[in-house]
Design an enzyme around this catalytic site. Structure first.
Site, PDB file in Angstrom:
ATOM      1  N   LYS A   1      50.098  31.435  37.614  1.00  0.00           N
ATOM      2  CA  LYS A   1      50.114  32.174  38.791  1.00  0.00           C
ATOM      3  C   LYS A   1      48.476  32.442  38.929  1.00  0.00           C
ATOM      4  O   LYS A   1      47.515  32.213  38.063  1.00  0.00           O
ATOM      5  CB  LYS A   1      50.876  33.461  38.404  1.00  0.00           C
ATOM      6  CG  LYS A   1      50.310  34.439  37.462  1.00  0.00           C
ATOM      7  CD  LYS A   1      51.013  35.783  37.245  1.00  0.00           C
ATOM      8  CE  LYS A   1      50.430  36.619  36.619  1.00  0.00           C
ATOM      9  NZ  LYS A   1      51.016  38.032  36.177  1.00  0.00           N
TER      10      LYS A   1
ATOM     11  N   TYR B   1      19.534  43.378  51.606  1.00  0.00           N
ATOM     12  CA  TYR B   1      20.292  44.043  52.531  1.00  0.00           C
ATOM     13  C   TYR B   1      20.045  45.692  52.377  1.00  0.00           C
ATOM     14  O   TYR B   1      20.146  46.191  50.904  1.00  0.00           O
ATOM     15  CB  TYR B   1      21.628  44.068  52.623  1.00  0.00           C
ATOM     16  CG  TYR B   1      22.190  42.739  53.617  1.00  0.00           C
ATOM     17  CD1 TYR B   1      21.543  42.865  54.912  1.00  0.00           C
ATOM     18  CD2 TYR B   1      23.012  41.623  53.007  1.00  0.00           C
ATOM     19  CE1 TYR B   1      22.073  41.591  55.671  1.00  0.00           C
ATOM     20  CE2 TYR B   1      23.482  40.745  53.703  1.00  0.00           C
ATOM     21  CZ  TYR B   1      22.655  40.445  55.042  1.00  0.00           C
ATOM     22  OH  TYR B   1      23.066  39.404  55.839  1.00  0.00           O
TER      23      TYR B   1
END
Length: 830
Positions: A497, A725
């Site tokens: 999965k 940033y």
């Protein structure tokens, strides 16, 4: 493996000194030895050795192989019903592995040619391959394919010897005491090379000296042993064993007088110049490598060639042309929905057989294409060689061959499939339309001189420079480790999965299917559909079924997990409304034993059984539950409670039906810590991918995934300037930073910014500076020798993912499953 000689079955029975259980044709000629039923090429002339181990038993595959045309077998226990094999020739021996080695040892005795045996902790394969590169121009050499150096690999390698060879080079590796004696009897080397001694497999020996002594057993009957005197433990071990009283030594050293005394080793930007004194002469060689390991490997080759009488001028000329050794097959996404298997650095029929096995593991495409160059220096006539290659490609169901080279082109009639031929690589690149490749698996296999890397560059899908490497050998190692923990008869369900924990979907499922796991598990129906479309035929459980996905599950034979009466009723309604009605739909019942996530409450068992018995179109495949804390010793009492609840509930359900129903609850940690809870099947998840929830077990697993990127640009930041940033990081001194093309859109969490996360560049751990951006991040490389284009490791063997997870205050599951699909996956197999 493809043999280069043949023996009658009667001759083999005499060599093995076994008992003949059945004999239909004593004169049948044996050419090929087989130990893996999945790698059968041509049944006629194949002898299957039914090897038994803790993980598997070859006797289980005798019936299958007989049905596929194999008629000769060596066994260590009699098949249950001999009457089922009237045309079989079967030899019974005490130990099939020892019988395989005995046959190879007898085969080795037929040849009176120099045989070089190589052992050591590191460098065996590279030294072997470089010796082949250096001497194959004037000698027809047989050598171990890839790194076939084990108890099984060595006899299969020696079996390749034939009358055309005038030199053999075999490597031998051991992991436990008493193994090398068996390999010595098979290889029977006349010249030995001991590369070095290191930490590998230390845990299986009393001390390093014992390990040296065991490895030296390979050389008890050689004429001469080549080794480096500077390896203190190795030299002391050789002296203490008294081996040098029986054999000669050819030594090299950088520190003291030796047969080959190294005086200087100058590492330049693109090469290394090695100077030495030999027989009173000053000699030198130049190799196109700059690392210390390559220099050591090259010196071993230099010593061997000098010992064999090669002129140093010739040696030096060939050393300059040494090529990197391709230690692995690589699989990548290609153009036009193709899958590319890159084995473009070697071309011989033995490695071709290995590459074709890997090609056949891939089920995601129906069409298989092989791009193949001339096979150089085979020692056989072109007509014989390419006829054998044509048969091999046909046996492996190759749909199309593209031959590149004058020799293969002249033998086009040997290939009975779709085919195209070109005189050289330039002719192919200029004449062939690459847009004609579509939805196929393409194996690219060629000798170095053909420069097939140019073909690979055009075939592979272009993506950015951040990649996730998946080591399929490590995946199989981890699978087999957990298999060795299982009780007899216990099945194994592999969790694929979440894109196989970030490692890929059908690529991982293919290799799990090849290695015969019993079940696969996905989270959602569309994941299962993708696997079915890619050729996966294993049973697949869907953990989170929804009403919209039922039709797909019926169509593709997927088995839903049913965890509530609501889901059960919806499934029943969907079956009744489906036209045509599907056959019995397999389902898996999940019981909530205390985790309080999904699952039926045990109090609902009677209602559940009533509904199921009234639903003949449903078949209960398994009853299972989920452990909440199997890795935590403080929760062992609760784990035992959960196991008890599942035991009681599942027994009640099993008694209500007249067919077998599997039970499973053990996850990765539960396999090891709660063997009594293995029931009929276990579910292997994170451990398969190299991460154990049990810290002390981690040493037994191998790293599967390595996330790496490169330095895109280097900048010098003055003191007091900021980076990134929001100006979150300040350079308090003149600083050098590297900008990397990986960010949070790739799976590198913003939580790792501003020094919290560390990456590795050129063996040095460096901090991330500034905020992690969407597509990039920055690292502090002040004072380090780093260039643009250098590789950076985010996590891998040298940088455990657990450390990165700890820095993020999370678990490795989150990191692995968070790697974006835009990051290119490269799968490789050694």
């Amino acid at each position: 493996m493809i043999a280069r000689t043949q023996y009658s079955f009667n001759e083999i029975s005499l060599i093995l000194k076994g008992s003949i259980l059945n004999q239909s044709d004593s004169n049948i000629l044996i050419r090929d030895l087989l130990i893996d039923s999945r790698r059968l090429i041509i049944p006629e002339g194949t002898l299957f050795f039914a090897l038994s181990s803790k993980r598997n038993d070859g006797h289980k595959y005798i019936s299958e192989l007989y049905d596929r045309g194999v008629r000769s077998f060596v066994v260590q226990k009699s098949p249950d019903n001999l009457f089922d094999y009237p045309e079989a020739n079967i030899i019974l021996v005490k130990n099939t592995l020892r019988a395989l080695q005995a046959l190879a040892a007898e085969h080795r005795r037929q040849f009176d040619i120099p045989v070089i045996g190589i052992t050591g902790s590191n460098g065996k394969t590279i030294v072997k391959e470089w010796l082949y590169q250096l001497m194959s121009e004037d000698k027809n050499i047989v050598r171990s394919p890839k790194s076939f150096n084990s108890q099984i690999g060595v006899p299969l390698s020696v079996w390749l010897m034939n009358e055309t060879h005038d030199l053999a080079i075999f490597e031998a590796g051991i992991s436990e005491p008493d193994e090398m004696d068996h390999l010595q009897a098979v290889i029977q080397p006349s010249l030995g090379i001991f590369t070095n001694i290191g930490h590998a497999h230390d845990e299986n020996f009393i001390n390093r000296l014992q390990k040296v002594g065991e490895k030296l057993n390979l050389f008890t009957r050689v004429e001469t042993l080549i080794y480096c005197r500077d390896q203190k433990e190795l030299h002391e071990g050789i002296v203490k064993t008294g081996l040098l009283k029986k054999i000669n030594a050819f030594t090299w050293s950088r520190r003291e007088s030796a047969d080959l005394t190294i005086s200087k080793c100058d590492h330049n930007h693109h090469n290394t110049v090695i100077s030495a004194k030999y027989n009173g002469q000053e000699l030198s060689i130049t190799i196109p490598f700059t690392d210390e390991a390559s220099a050591e490997n090259a010196i071993h080759c230099w010593a061997a060639m000098l010992y064999l009488g090669y002129d140093n001028e010739l040696i030096a000329r060939r050393m300059k042309t040494l090529q990197p050794v391709a230690m692995r097959l690589e699989m990548k996404e290609g153009i036009n929905n193709c899958t590319i298997i890159n084995d473009s650095y070697s071309s011989d029929i033995d490695s071709l057989a290995i590459a074709l096995d890997f090609l056949n593991q891939q089920k995601q495409h129906k069409k298989k294409t092989v791009i193949l160059s001339d096979i150089l220096q085979s020692g056989r006539s072109d007509s014989y060689l390419y006829n054998e290659i044509g048969e091999l490609l046909g046996a492996k169901n190759v749909d199309q061959v593209i031959g590149i080279g004058k020799a293969i082109s002249k033998q086009s009639s040997s290939f009975r499939m779709e085919k195209l031929f070109f005189k050289d690589t330039d002719d192919f690149l200029n004449s062939f339309s690459f847009s004609s490749f579509s939805n196929e698996c393409i194996l690219v296999k060629g000798a170095r001189v053909f420069q097939f890397e140019r073909i690979i560059d055009l075939l592979q899908q272009k993506t950015h420079e951040t990649i996730l490497e998946i080591d399929l050998n490590a995946l199989v190692h981890n699978l087999n480790y957990y298999r060795s923990k299982l009780k007899p008869g216990v099945k194994l369900m592999a969790m694929v999965k979440a894109f196989s924990y970030g490692s890929g979907s059908y690529e991982i499922a293919n290799i799990l299917q090849f290695h015969q796991v019993d079940y696969l598990t996905v989270a959602y129906a569309d994941e299962g559909v993708e696997l079915r479309k890619s050729g996966i035929t294993l049973p697949i459980m869907v953990m989170n079924p929804d009403e919209q996905g039922f039709d797909s599950m019926f169509k593709y034979n997927l088995e839903p997990e049913v965890y509530s009466m609501r889901i059960l009723n919806m499934l029943n309604n969907a079956i009744l409304q489906h036209n045509p009605a599907p056959g019995p739909v397999g389902i898996h019942l999940k019981i909530d034993t205390g985790m309080h996530r999904l699952g039926f409450d045990p109090s609902q068992t009677d209602e559940l059984i009533k509904t199921l018995t009234e639903s003949p179109h449903l078949k209960v495949c398994s009853v299972f539950s989920h452990l909440a804390g199997s890795d935590d010793p403080s929760l062992d009492e609760f784990t035992a409670y959960q196991v008890g609840i599942l035991t009681d509930t599942s027994e009640k359900i099993q008694q209500a039906f007249d067919y077998p129903i599997l039970r499973h609850i053990a996850n990765t940690a539960g396999i090891t810590r709660f063997p009594e809870a293995q029931f009929d099947m276990v579910r292997l998840g994170i451990g398969l991918y190299g991460i154990s929830p049990i810290p002390e077990e981690q040493v037994n697993l191998q790293t599967v995934s390595t996330l790496k990127t490169v330095v895109s640009q280097i900048k010098h930041v003055p003191a007091n300037d900021t980076v990134g940033y929001n100006r979150k990081w300040t350079a308090y001194e003149d600083t050098t930073i590297g900008i990397l093309p990986i960010g949070y859109a790739d799976g590198l969490s913003r939580r790792l910014g501003n020094g919290k996360g560390q990456l590795m560049v050129n063996g040095k751990v460096v901090p991330i500076v500034g905020n992690v951006c969407m597509d990039m991040c920055m690292i502090n490389i002040t004072g380090l020798n780093v260039s643009e284009g250098d590789e950076v490791i985010v996590f891998g063997k040298e940088m455990p993912i657990t450390d990165l997870a700890e820095a993020m205050d999370t678990i490795p599951y989150e990191l692995l499953t968070g790697i974006s699909r835009r990051v290119k996956r490269i799968y490789f197999e050694e």
